[in-house]
Write a protein that holds these residues in place. Sequence first.
Motif, PDB file in Angstrom:
ATOM      1  N   LYS A   1       0.825  -1.218   0.000  1.00  0.00           N
ATOM      2  CA  LYS A   1       0.000   0.000   0.000  1.00  0.00           C
ATOM      3  C   LYS A   1       0.854   1.261   0.000  1.00  0.00           C
ATOM      4  O   LYS A   1       0.591   2.198  -0.753  1.00  0.00           O
ATOM      5  N   THR A   2       1.883   1.289   0.835  1.00  0.00           N
ATOM      6  CA  THR A   2       2.730   2.476   0.936  1.00  0.00           C
ATOM      7  C   THR A   2       3.448   2.757  -0.379  1.00  0.00           C
ATOM      8  O   THR A   2       3.560   3.910  -0.805  1.00  0.00           O
ATOM      9  N   ASN A   3       3.905   1.717  -1.064  1.00  0.00           N
ATOM     10  CA  ASN A   3       4.567   1.929  -2.345  1.00  0.00           C
ATOM     11  C   ASN A   3       3.586   2.351  -3.434  1.00  0.00           C
ATOM     12  O   ASN A   3       3.952   3.119  -4.328  1.00  0.00           O
ATOM     13  N   LEU A   4       2.340   1.892  -3.369  1.00  0.00           N
ATOM     14  CA  LEU A   4       1.335   2.394  -4.312  1.00  0.00           C
ATOM     15  C   LEU A   4       1.133   3.894  -4.105  1.00  0.00           C
ATOM     16  O   LEU A   4       1.056   4.659  -5.065  1.00  0.00           O
ATOM     17  N   LEU A   5       1.056   4.290  -2.834  1.00  0.00           N
ATOM     18  CA  LEU A   5       0.890   5.702  -2.506  1.00  0.00           C
ATOM     19  C   LEU A   5       2.074   6.526  -3.006  1.00  0.00           C
ATOM     20  O   LEU A   5       1.899   7.549  -3.667  1.00  0.00           O
ATOM     21  N   SER A   6       3.276   6.089  -2.706  1.00  0.00           N
ATOM     22  CA  SER A   6       4.449   6.878  -3.093  1.00  0.00           C
ATOM     23  C   SER A   6       4.650   6.894  -4.611  1.00  0.00           C
ATOM     24  O   SER A   6       5.086   7.895  -5.172  1.00  0.00           O
ATOM     25  N   ARG A   7       4.277   5.815  -5.282  1.00  0.00           N
ATOM     26  CA  ARG A   7       4.400   5.794  -6.748  1.00  0.00           C
ATOM     27  C   ARG A   7       3.384   6.770  -7.366  1.00  0.00           C
ATOM     28  O   ARG A   7       3.713   7.531  -8.279  1.00  0.00           O
ATOM     29  N   PHE A   8       2.168   6.785  -6.860  1.00  0.00           N
ATOM     30  CA  PHE A   8       1.135   7.654  -7.411  1.00  0.00           C
ATOM     31  C   PHE A   8       1.393   9.122  -7.095  1.00  0.00           C
ATOM     32  O   PHE A   8       1.217   9.986  -7.949  1.00  0.00           O
ATOM     33  N   THR A   9       1.808   9.428  -5.867  1.00  0.00           N
ATOM     34  CA  THR A   9       1.932  10.835  -5.476  1.00  0.00           C
ATOM     35  C   THR A   9       3.308  11.437  -5.756  1.00  0.00           C
ATOM     36  O   THR A   9       3.414  12.642  -5.971  1.00  0.00           O
ATOM     37  N   ARG A  10       4.370  10.628  -5.729  1.00  0.00           N
ATOM     38  CA  ARG A  10       5.716  11.175  -5.910  1.00  0.00           C
ATOM     39  C   ARG A  10       6.531  10.465  -6.993  1.00  0.00           C
ATOM     40  O   ARG A  10       7.697  10.760  -7.193  1.00  0.00           O
ATOM     41  N   ASN A  11       5.921   9.454  -7.639  1.00  0.00           N
ATOM     42  CA  ASN A  11       6.607   8.627  -8.632  1.00  0.00           C
ATOM     43  C   ASN A  11       7.886   8.006  -8.066  1.00  0.00           C
ATOM     44  O   ASN A  11       8.923   7.983  -8.713  1.00  0.00           O
ATOM     45  N   GLU A  12       7.775   7.526  -6.823  1.00  0.00           N
ATOM     46  CA  GLU A  12       8.910   6.874  -6.156  1.00  0.00           C
ATOM     47  C   GLU A  12       8.522   5.455  -5.773  1.00  0.00           C
ATOM     48  O   GLU A  12       7.353   5.153  -5.543  1.00  0.00           O
ATOM     49  N   PHE A  13       9.534   4.596  -5.682  1.00  0.00           N
ATOM     50  CA  PHE A  13       9.340   3.215  -5.236  1.00  0.00           C
ATOM     51  C   PHE A  13      10.515   2.840  -4.362  1.00  0.00           C
ATOM     52  O   PHE A  13      11.654   3.133  -4.696  1.00  0.00           O
ATOM     53  N   ASN A  14      10.235   2.194  -3.221  1.00  0.00           N
ATOM     54  CA  ASN A  14      11.293   1.813  -2.296  1.00  0.00           C
ATOM     55  C   ASN A  14      11.135   0.338  -1.935  1.00  0.00           C
ATOM     56  O   ASN A  14      10.162  -0.045  -1.289  1.00  0.00           O
ATOM     57  N   HIS A  15      12.098  -0.478  -2.360  1.00  0.00           N
ATOM     58  CA  HIS A  15      12.053  -1.919  -2.061  1.00  0.00           C
ATOM     59  C   HIS A  15      12.065  -2.192  -0.559  1.00  0.00           C
ATOM     60  O   HIS A  15      11.561  -3.208  -0.107  1.00  0.00           O
ATOM     61  N   ASP A  16      12.658  -1.303   0.214  1.00  0.00           N
ATOM     62  CA  ASP A  16      12.819  -1.536   1.653  1.00  0.00           C
ATOM     63  C   ASP A  16      11.921  -0.620   2.482  1.00  0.00           C
ATOM     64  O   ASP A  16      12.339  -0.123   3.518  1.00  0.00           O
ATOM     65  N   SER A  17      10.680  -0.412   2.032  1.00  0.00           N
ATOM     66  CA  SER A  17       9.813   0.490   2.793  1.00  0.00           C
ATOM     67  C   SER A  17       9.440  -0.143   4.130  1.00  0.00           C
ATOM     68  O   SER A  17       9.342  -1.353   4.261  1.00  0.00           O
ATOM     69  N   ARG A  18       9.240   0.729   5.128  1.00  0.00           N
ATOM     70  CA  ARG A  18       8.953   0.275   6.479  1.00  0.00           C
ATOM     71  C   ARG A  18       7.447   0.096   6.664  1.00  0.00           C
ATOM     72  O   ARG A  18       6.649   0.604   5.896  1.00  0.00           O
ATOM     73  N   THR A  19       7.067  -0.594   7.720  1.00  0.00           N
ATOM     74  CA  THR A  19       5.664  -0.803   8.050  1.00  0.00           C
ATOM     75  C   THR A  19       5.035   0.517   8.465  1.00  0.00           C
ATOM     76  O   THR A  19       5.621   1.283   9.233  1.00  0.00           O
ATOM     77  N   THR A  20       3.843   0.782   7.958  1.00  0.00           N
ATOM     78  CA  THR A  20       3.122   2.001   8.320  1.00  0.00           C
ATOM     79  C   THR A  20       2.600   1.877   9.745  1.00  0.00           C
ATOM     80  O   THR A  20       2.076   0.837  10.140  1.00  0.00           O
ATOM     81  N   ILE A  21       2.755   2.936  10.501  1.00  0.00           N
ATOM     82  CA  ILE A  21       2.241   2.993  11.871  1.00  0.00           C
ATOM     83  C   ILE A  21       1.051   3.937  11.863  1.00  0.00           C
ATOM     84  O   ILE A  21       1.197   5.122  11.558  1.00  0.00           O
ATOM     85  N   GLY A  22      -0.134   3.407  12.175  1.00  0.00           N
ATOM     86  CA  GLY A  22      -1.333   4.240  12.167  1.00  0.00           C
ATOM     87  C   GLY A  22      -1.765   4.555  10.757  1.00  0.00           C
ATOM     88  O   GLY A  22      -2.107   3.662   9.995  1.00  0.00           O
ATOM     89  N   VAL A  23      -1.720   5.836  10.401  1.00  0.00           N
ATOM     90  CA  VAL A  23      -2.177   6.281   9.089  1.00  0.00           C
ATOM     91  C   VAL A  23      -1.249   7.372   8.577  1.00  0.00           C
ATOM     92  O   VAL A  23      -0.795   8.221   9.332  1.00  0.00           O
ATOM     93  N   GLU A  24      -0.954   7.331   7.292  1.00  0.00           N
ATOM     94  CA  GLU A  24      -0.214   8.398   6.626  1.00  0.00           C
ATOM     95  C   GLU A  24      -1.032   8.818   5.417  1.00  0.00           C
ATOM     96  O   GLU A  24      -1.840   8.038   4.920  1.00  0.00           O
ATOM     97  N   PHE A  25      -0.835  10.047   4.953  1.00  0.00           N
ATOM     98  CA  PHE A  25      -1.517  10.412   3.716  1.00  0.00           C
ATOM     99  C   PHE A  25      -0.654  11.327   2.886  1.00  0.00           C
ATOM    100  O   PHE A  25       0.276  11.960   3.367  1.00  0.00           O
ATOM    101  N   SER A  26      -0.983  11.353   1.616  1.00  0.00           N
ATOM    102  CA  SER A  26      -0.285  12.194   0.671  1.00  0.00           C
ATOM    103  C   SER A  26      -1.317  12.672  -0.341  1.00  0.00           C
ATOM    104  O   SER A  26      -2.407  12.103  -0.431  1.00  0.00           O
ATOM    105  N   THR A  27      -0.977  13.694  -1.087  1.00  0.00           N
ATOM    106  CA  THR A  27      -1.928  14.227  -2.061  1.00  0.00           C
ATOM    107  C   THR A  27      -1.298  14.328  -3.440  1.00  0.00           C
ATOM    108  O   THR A  27      -0.069  14.362  -3.583  1.00  0.00           O
ATOM    109  N   ARG A  28      -2.165  14.371  -4.411  1.00  0.00           N
ATOM    110  CA  ARG A  28      -1.735  14.629  -5.780  1.00  0.00           C
ATOM    111  C   ARG A  28      -2.854  15.408  -6.457  1.00  0.00           C
ATOM    112  O   ARG A  28      -4.031  15.096  -6.300  1.00  0.00           O
ATOM    113  N   THR A  29      -2.460  16.418  -7.206  1.00  0.00           N
ATOM    114  CA  THR A  29      -3.423  17.226  -7.929  1.00  0.00           C
ATOM    115  C   THR A  29      -3.381  16.833  -9.397  1.00  0.00           C
ATOM    116  O   THR A  29      -2.306  16.736  -9.990  1.00  0.00           O
TER     117      THR A  29
END
Length: 145
Positions: free
Chosen positions: A24-52
């Motif tokens: 989920k976190t990599n889907l978010l970062s790919r959509f909002t920042r066009n980034e992908f991280n093979h070693d992403s950490r576990t999300t704690i609680g909730v995070e959000f990002s935006t894209r216009t």
Amino acid sequence: MNSEEEEFNFVFKVVLIGESGVGKTNLLSRFTRNEFNHDSRTTIGVEFSTRTLTVDGHLVKAQIWDTAGLERYRAITSAYYRGAVGALLVYDITKHQSYESVDRWLKELYDHADASIVVMLVGNKCDLKDEAQEVPSEEAKGYAE
């Protein structure tokens, strides 16, 4: 409406839900920042990002909320479903267990979100399907229908 929201024709809240580790976190970062991280950490609680985006001449702000998949954060994240107009229910195609939990995630979503929420089932990690696909595409398509 605050002054920031007035700049947009539409503001949509979408939540990403599913088991921990499905991407989920990599889907978010790919959509909002066009980034992908093979070693992403576990999300704690909730995070959000935006894209216009501009859609049919309208300025649309997408608020994408990434919810923790771990059971211990479930009580924290349920409040974040409120106000969401869409949800991506994500499972890992290489881990059948993540697909088996889809019903439970849907129940939780409908318990806390508006009944009219639009839900999309997403089989993630298709780049790994040649190595270890455990969830057949036809099985997931049948479930989604």
